[in-house]
Scaffold this motif. Sequence first.
Motif, short mmCIF file in Angstrom:
data_model
loop_
_atom_site.label_atom_id
_atom_site.label_comp_id
_atom_site.label_asym_id
_atom_site.label_seq_id
_atom_site.Cartn_x
_atom_site.Cartn_y
_atom_site.Cartn_z
N THR A 33 0.86 -1.17 0.00
CA THR A 33 0.00 0.00 0.00
C THR A 33 0.90 1.22 0.00
N LEU A 34 0.63 2.17 -0.89
CA LEU A 34 1.38 3.41 -0.92
C LEU A 34 0.71 4.44 -0.02
N ARG A 35 1.50 5.10 0.80
CA ARG A 35 1.00 6.16 1.67
C ARG A 35 1.82 7.41 1.41
N LEU A 36 1.12 8.53 1.24
CA LEU A 36 1.76 9.82 1.00
C LEU A 36 2.09 10.47 2.35
N VAL A 37 3.35 10.85 2.54
CA VAL A 37 3.77 11.52 3.77
C VAL A 37 3.18 12.92 3.76
N GLN A 38 2.39 13.25 4.77
CA GLN A 38 1.67 14.52 4.83
C GLN A 38 2.49 15.65 5.43
N ARG A 39 3.43 15.32 6.31
CA ARG A 39 4.31 16.33 6.91
C ARG A 39 5.65 15.64 7.19
N PRO A 40 6.73 16.40 7.26
CA PRO A 40 8.02 15.77 7.53
C PRO A 40 7.94 14.89 8.78
N THR A 41 8.47 13.70 8.66
CA THR A 41 8.40 12.72 9.74
C THR A 41 9.77 12.09 9.91
N SER A 42 10.13 11.82 11.14
CA SER A 42 11.39 11.10 11.38
C SER A 42 11.15 9.99 12.39
N PHE A 43 11.94 8.96 12.27
CA PHE A 43 11.86 7.84 13.21
C PHE A 43 13.21 7.15 13.25
N ARG A 44 13.42 6.33 14.26
CA ARG A 44 14.65 5.56 14.41
C ARG A 44 14.30 4.08 14.44
N PHE A 45 15.08 3.29 13.73
CA PHE A 45 14.89 1.85 13.78
C PHE A 45 15.37 1.30 15.12
N HIS A 46 16.33 1.99 15.71
CA HIS A 46 16.88 1.60 17.02
C HIS A 46 17.36 2.89 17.69
N PRO A 47 17.28 2.98 19.00
CA PRO A 47 17.70 4.22 19.68
C PRO A 47 19.13 4.66 19.34
N SER A 48 20.01 3.73 19.01
CA SER A 48 21.39 4.11 18.71
C SER A 48 21.57 4.53 17.25
N ASN A 49 20.57 4.37 16.40
CA ASN A 49 20.68 4.74 14.98
C ASN A 49 20.35 6.22 14.78
N ASP A 50 20.89 6.77 13.70
CA ASP A 50 20.50 8.12 13.29
C ASP A 50 19.03 8.07 12.84
N PRO A 51 18.32 9.18 12.99
CA PRO A 51 16.92 9.18 12.56
C PRO A 51 16.81 9.10 11.02
N VAL A 52 15.75 8.45 10.57
CA VAL A 52 15.40 8.43 9.15
C VAL A 52 14.37 9.54 8.98
N VAL A 53 14.60 10.44 8.02
CA VAL A 53 13.70 11.56 7.81
C VAL A 53 12.96 11.34 6.49
N LEU A 54 11.62 11.42 6.58
CA LEU A 54 10.78 11.33 5.38
C LEU A 54 10.18 12.71 5.14
N PRO A 55 10.57 13.37 4.04
CA PRO A 55 10.03 14.71 3.77
C PRO A 55 8.57 14.63 3.29
N LYS A 56 7.86 15.71 3.45
CA LYS A 56 6.48 15.79 2.97
C LYS A 56 6.46 15.53 1.46
N GLY A 57 5.45 14.74 1.02
CA GLY A 57 5.26 14.52 -0.41
C GLY A 57 5.85 13.24 -0.96
N VAL A 58 6.66 12.54 -0.19
CA VAL A 58 7.20 11.27 -0.69
C VAL A 58 6.19 10.16 -0.39
N PHE A 59 6.28 9.10 -1.17
CA PHE A 59 5.42 7.95 -0.95
C PHE A 59 6.19 6.89 -0.18
N LEU A 60 5.52 6.28 0.75
CA LEU A 60 6.10 5.22 1.55
C LEU A 60 5.32 3.95 1.22
N ALA A 61 6.02 2.91 0.79
CA ALA A 61 5.38 1.63 0.48
C ALA A 61 5.35 0.79 1.75
N THR A 62 4.16 0.36 2.13
CA THR A 62 4.00 -0.46 3.33
C THR A 62 3.31 -1.76 2.96
#
Length: 192
Positions: A33-62
Motif C-alpha cells: 500500500t502506498l502512503r503519502l507523507v503529509q508532513r516531515p516525519t522522522s523515526f529511528r529503527f533503534h535508539p542508537s541509529n540516526d533518525p530516518v527523515v521522510l520529507p512531505k510529499g514522498v510515498f512510503l510503500a508499506t
Amino acid sequence: AALAAAGASAVQACAPLDPLIYESIRIAQRSLTLRLVQRPTSFRFHPSNDPVVLPKGVFLATLLTITNADDQAATGSNATAPTSARSDAAAPPPLRAFDASRYQPDGKLRSDKYPSERRYVVSTFGHGRHACPGEHFALSVCRAAVAELLREHEWSLPQDREDPLALIPPSSVGAVARTLAPVVLRAVPVSS
C-alpha cells in the motif's frame, strides 16, 4: 461453443466467474500500500541509529496489514470453535479456505456473512479512498483470459482419469466439496 460465437461479448459472459476471481486474488495476495507523507516525519529503527527523515510529499510503500486469513477478526469470535459451540451459526467460512461464496455476484462481500464492522478484515482490492484503481481492469483481464481459453480449446477429462465427482469423499461435502486429488483436464486447441 456459445462463447466462440459470442466474440467480444464472451468477456462479459464470464462475469459470473467474478466471485471465483475475487476469491483467487484474496487468498493469494500479498499487497503493498502506498502512503503519502503529509508532513516531515522522522523515526529511528533503534535508539542508537540516526533518525530516518521522510520529507512531505514522498510515498512510503508499506505491506498491507491485512492477511486475509484472520478468522477471529472476521467473525469477532473464536472461529476455530465448532459451529454448534458458537452463537453465530451463520459465521463466514474460514478465511484460510478457498470459498467463492463469501462474495455476491458484484464482488462485494455478502452482508449476511460479513457485517459492515467486519468487512475490513477481507481486502481483495482494498477499501474506500485506498482501494486499488485497477480492480475493474484486473477483473476484465481475468475474464478475457478465461473467455479466450474457453473459445480456443475443447475441454475434457483425459480417458485415463476418473470422473472428478467420484473423487469427492462424502466427508468433504458441505459448502465446498473437495476432491481427493487435483482434477486434470485435457485442453485441445480448436482448429480454425
